[in-house]
Scaffold this active site. Structure first.
Site, short mmCIF file in Angstrom:
data_model
loop_
_atom_site.label_atom_id
_atom_site.label_comp_id
_atom_site.label_asym_id
_atom_site.label_seq_id
_atom_site.Cartn_x
_atom_site.Cartn_y
_atom_site.Cartn_z
CE LYS A 78 -4.14 2.11 2.48
NZ LYS A 78 -5.23 2.07 3.78
CB SER A 158 -8.29 3.28 2.62
OG SER A 158 -7.05 3.08 3.70
CB SER A 182 -8.44 1.74 5.55
OG SER A 182 -9.57 2.47 5.67
#
Lengths: 492, 95
Positions: A78, A158, A182
């Protein structure tokens, strides 16, 4: 023969150790998949040269019979994790071009375990969002579509890029972070497994901060065991993070598949919310039946403060964010926009660099921390937070773990909620409680809804009881036998 | 409690985010929608409840008071928007 990208992480690991396959060919297969899936927009930066160099080093170690827990395993990272000399932007324009001269502890742990980096994945800007639509590089498209439809769905957020990379078989696993859901919500939306460990299990050092008392790193993978393997490598005490727990990391994968006979599993009645689709309700009932069949005892419990968790979160998280994001001033790193004097430069830099949702949250956070409002909002929220934790403490005197749906709905359409912040926030109704209380939670893919979209079940365990959480999750995984996968419509 | 456009101007200044006059009404509307929803917390009785700042109840660790880092000037400056001769270059602060 199974395509190399279809292997589970555990199976790939076994083949690498047995020298049936090389890390290089495994990495090449994934790099080809990444290159063929650019229409999904899951990656912000691809690092093929780095990946191949790391894979070759893994092959050299494997040839000598050496190698770490994840030796030769290609992973996606990420973009919230700082990676040395590789652009790390948190998908914000304000960090465009930022190439850290250091490596986050979690990613360093993965490289030390032999993992291979494929690239960086997209996310909502600064991890603020539930649809991956606030990423400065544009939205990520969910590999899953409704049956008979070509409309784009969001992958959740997210960590939408990480979830998409794993669901579309572009990576064997991916790192993610979870502040209010998330990791678990995008895992549920993409038919993958997502784990948020106990607060303090994974070091936050080198992860771009959003809300420091809530942020935790964790893995997204395709099976519970794969996620457990990744978490074992990611976790561990780090003196560079003062909230990192000074504890040895258990072998989480060893907990997968252990019996849950006699465990008491709580079903919180307050999670049965108004307007919840029948399919979610029925999935939950099915999950309860699976747990019973595996020998667990089901106990209804009450978490009375559940409905207040989200509003509490939307005071605490923006407050912490407004403080954390004060560092983006255009002076030491990131982008600068010259304005009228020093203050004007700060103001223009931040107005140009932050997207609308990030600005909204900074403004809310600044307001609730400002003189005259601090007690009414921030202090109040901190008190409600303790009551929410007390609810869990009380429930865990009666049960060993909790079972809930992960999200109130399946994946929704792109654009459907992006104009309505409150509707977007409600996505985290079932996940945010674990962040406020610091508890570990896992989402596993459990079934498809009537449109053919994956739905997730969540297991929440007491602090530091990840092994029990993995045991329950793997029992449910076994019962669910979820083997659906999205059609590969994006390739080419 | 309702946020006015004047409040938004004040908060935005505190947060060092330029907020054009033309957007103040709209931003006030957005913030009010969120704050009104948040105000359901008024229903919760928190008398005698201690605020919770962190879920980790360990004392902050101490470490030896020694230098653990340093001599990395070029690394520190590597991402500066503007730097010269080993320094950050910033707008003039002192008149």
């Amino acid at each position: 023969m199974t395509a190399l990208t279809d292997l589970t992480l555990a199976a790939a690991k076994a083949k690498l150790t047995a020298k049936d396959i090389s890390a290089k060919e495994l990495t090449q297969a994934h790099l080809a998949a990444v290159a063929g899936a650019r229409s999904l927009n899951a990656f912000t930066t691809e690092t093929p040269d780095k990946a191949l160099a790391m894979a070759e080093a893994s092959d050299a170690r494997l040839a000598k019979g050496e190698g770490g827990l994840l030796e030769g395993v290609p992973l996606a990272i990420k973009d919230l994790f700082c990676t040395r000399d590789v652009e790390s932007t948190a998908c914000s324009n304000i960090l465009k071009g930022f190439k850290p001269r250091y490596e986050s502890t979690v990613t360093q742990n993965l490289w030390d375990a032999g993992a291979v980096m494929l690239g960086k994945t997209s996310m909502d800007e600064f991890a603020m969002g539930s649809s991956n639509e606030t990423a400065c590089g544009g939205p990520v498209t969910n590999p899953w579509r409704r049956q008979g439809s070509n409309s784009a769905l969001v992958p959740g957020g997210s960590s939408g890029g990480s979830a998409t990379a794993v669901a579309a078989r572009l990576a064997l696993g991916a790192t993610a972070t979870d502040t209010g859901g998330s990791i678990r919500q995008p895992a549920a939306f993409t038919g993958t497994v997502g784990v948020k460990p106990t607060y303090g299990r994974c070091s936050r050092w080198g992860i771009v901060a959003f809300a420091s008392s809530l942020d935790q790193a964790g893995p997204i993978a395709r099976t519970v065991e794969d996620a457990a393997l990744m978490l074992t490598a990611m976790a561990g005490h780090d003196p560079k993070d003062s909230t990192s727990l000074p504890l040895a990391t258990p072998d989480f994968a060893a907990a997968c598949g252990t019996s849950i006979k006699g465990l008491k599993i709580g079903v919180p009645r307050e999670y049965r919310v108004d307007g919840m689709p029948d399919e979610i309700e029925s999935l939950w009932r099915t999950g309860i039946a699976w747990a019973k069949d595996a020998g667990a005892e089901i106990v209804e419990v009450s978490l009375p403060l559940t409905k207040y968790a989200l509003p509490t979160y939307y005071i605490i998280a923006p407050a912490e964010a407004s403080s954390n994001l004060a560092r983006y001033d255009g002076m030491r790193f990131g982008v600068r926009v010259d304005g009228d004097g020093l203050t004007g430069t700060y103001e223009d830099t931040r107005a140009a660099g932050f997207g609308p949702e990030v600005q909204r949250r900074i403004l809310i956070g600044t307001y609730v921390l400002s003189a005259g409002y601090y007690d009414a909002y921030y202090l109040k929220a901190q008190k409600v937070r303790r009551k929410i934790r007390d609810d869990f403490d009380q429930a865990f005197t009666q049960v060993d773990a909790l079972l809930t749906p992960t999200t109130p709905t399946a994946a929704f359409a792109a654009g459907e909620k992006s104009d309505d912040p409150l509707a977007m926030y409600l996505n985290d109704s079932f996940t945010v409680t674990a962040n406020l209380a610091g508890l570990p939670g896992i989402s596993i893919p459990a079934a498809l809804d009537g449109d053919g979209l994956p739905l997730g079940l969540q297991v929440i365990a007491p602090a530091l009881a990840e092994e029990r959480m993995f045991a329950v999750a793997s029992a449910l995984e076994k019962a669910a036998a979820f083997d659906a996968r999205p059609d590969v419509w994006w390739a080419g | 409690m309702s946020v006015t456009p004047d409040d938004v101007r004040r908060i935005a200044r505190l947060a060092r985010i330029a907020a054009p006059e033309a957007r103040l009404d709209e931003l006030a509307g957005e913030l009010n929608a969120i704050l009104t929803w948040i105000e359901q917390l008024d229903e919760v009785d928190v008398d005698g409840v201690a605020p919770m700042a962190s879920s980790v109840e360990i004392a902050l660790p101490m470490r030896e008071d020694v230098v653990t880092d340093g001599n990395i000037r070029d690394d520190v400056l590597a991402n500066a928007p503007r730097s010269e001769e080993g320094f950050f270059v910033v707008p003039k602060v002192v008149e």
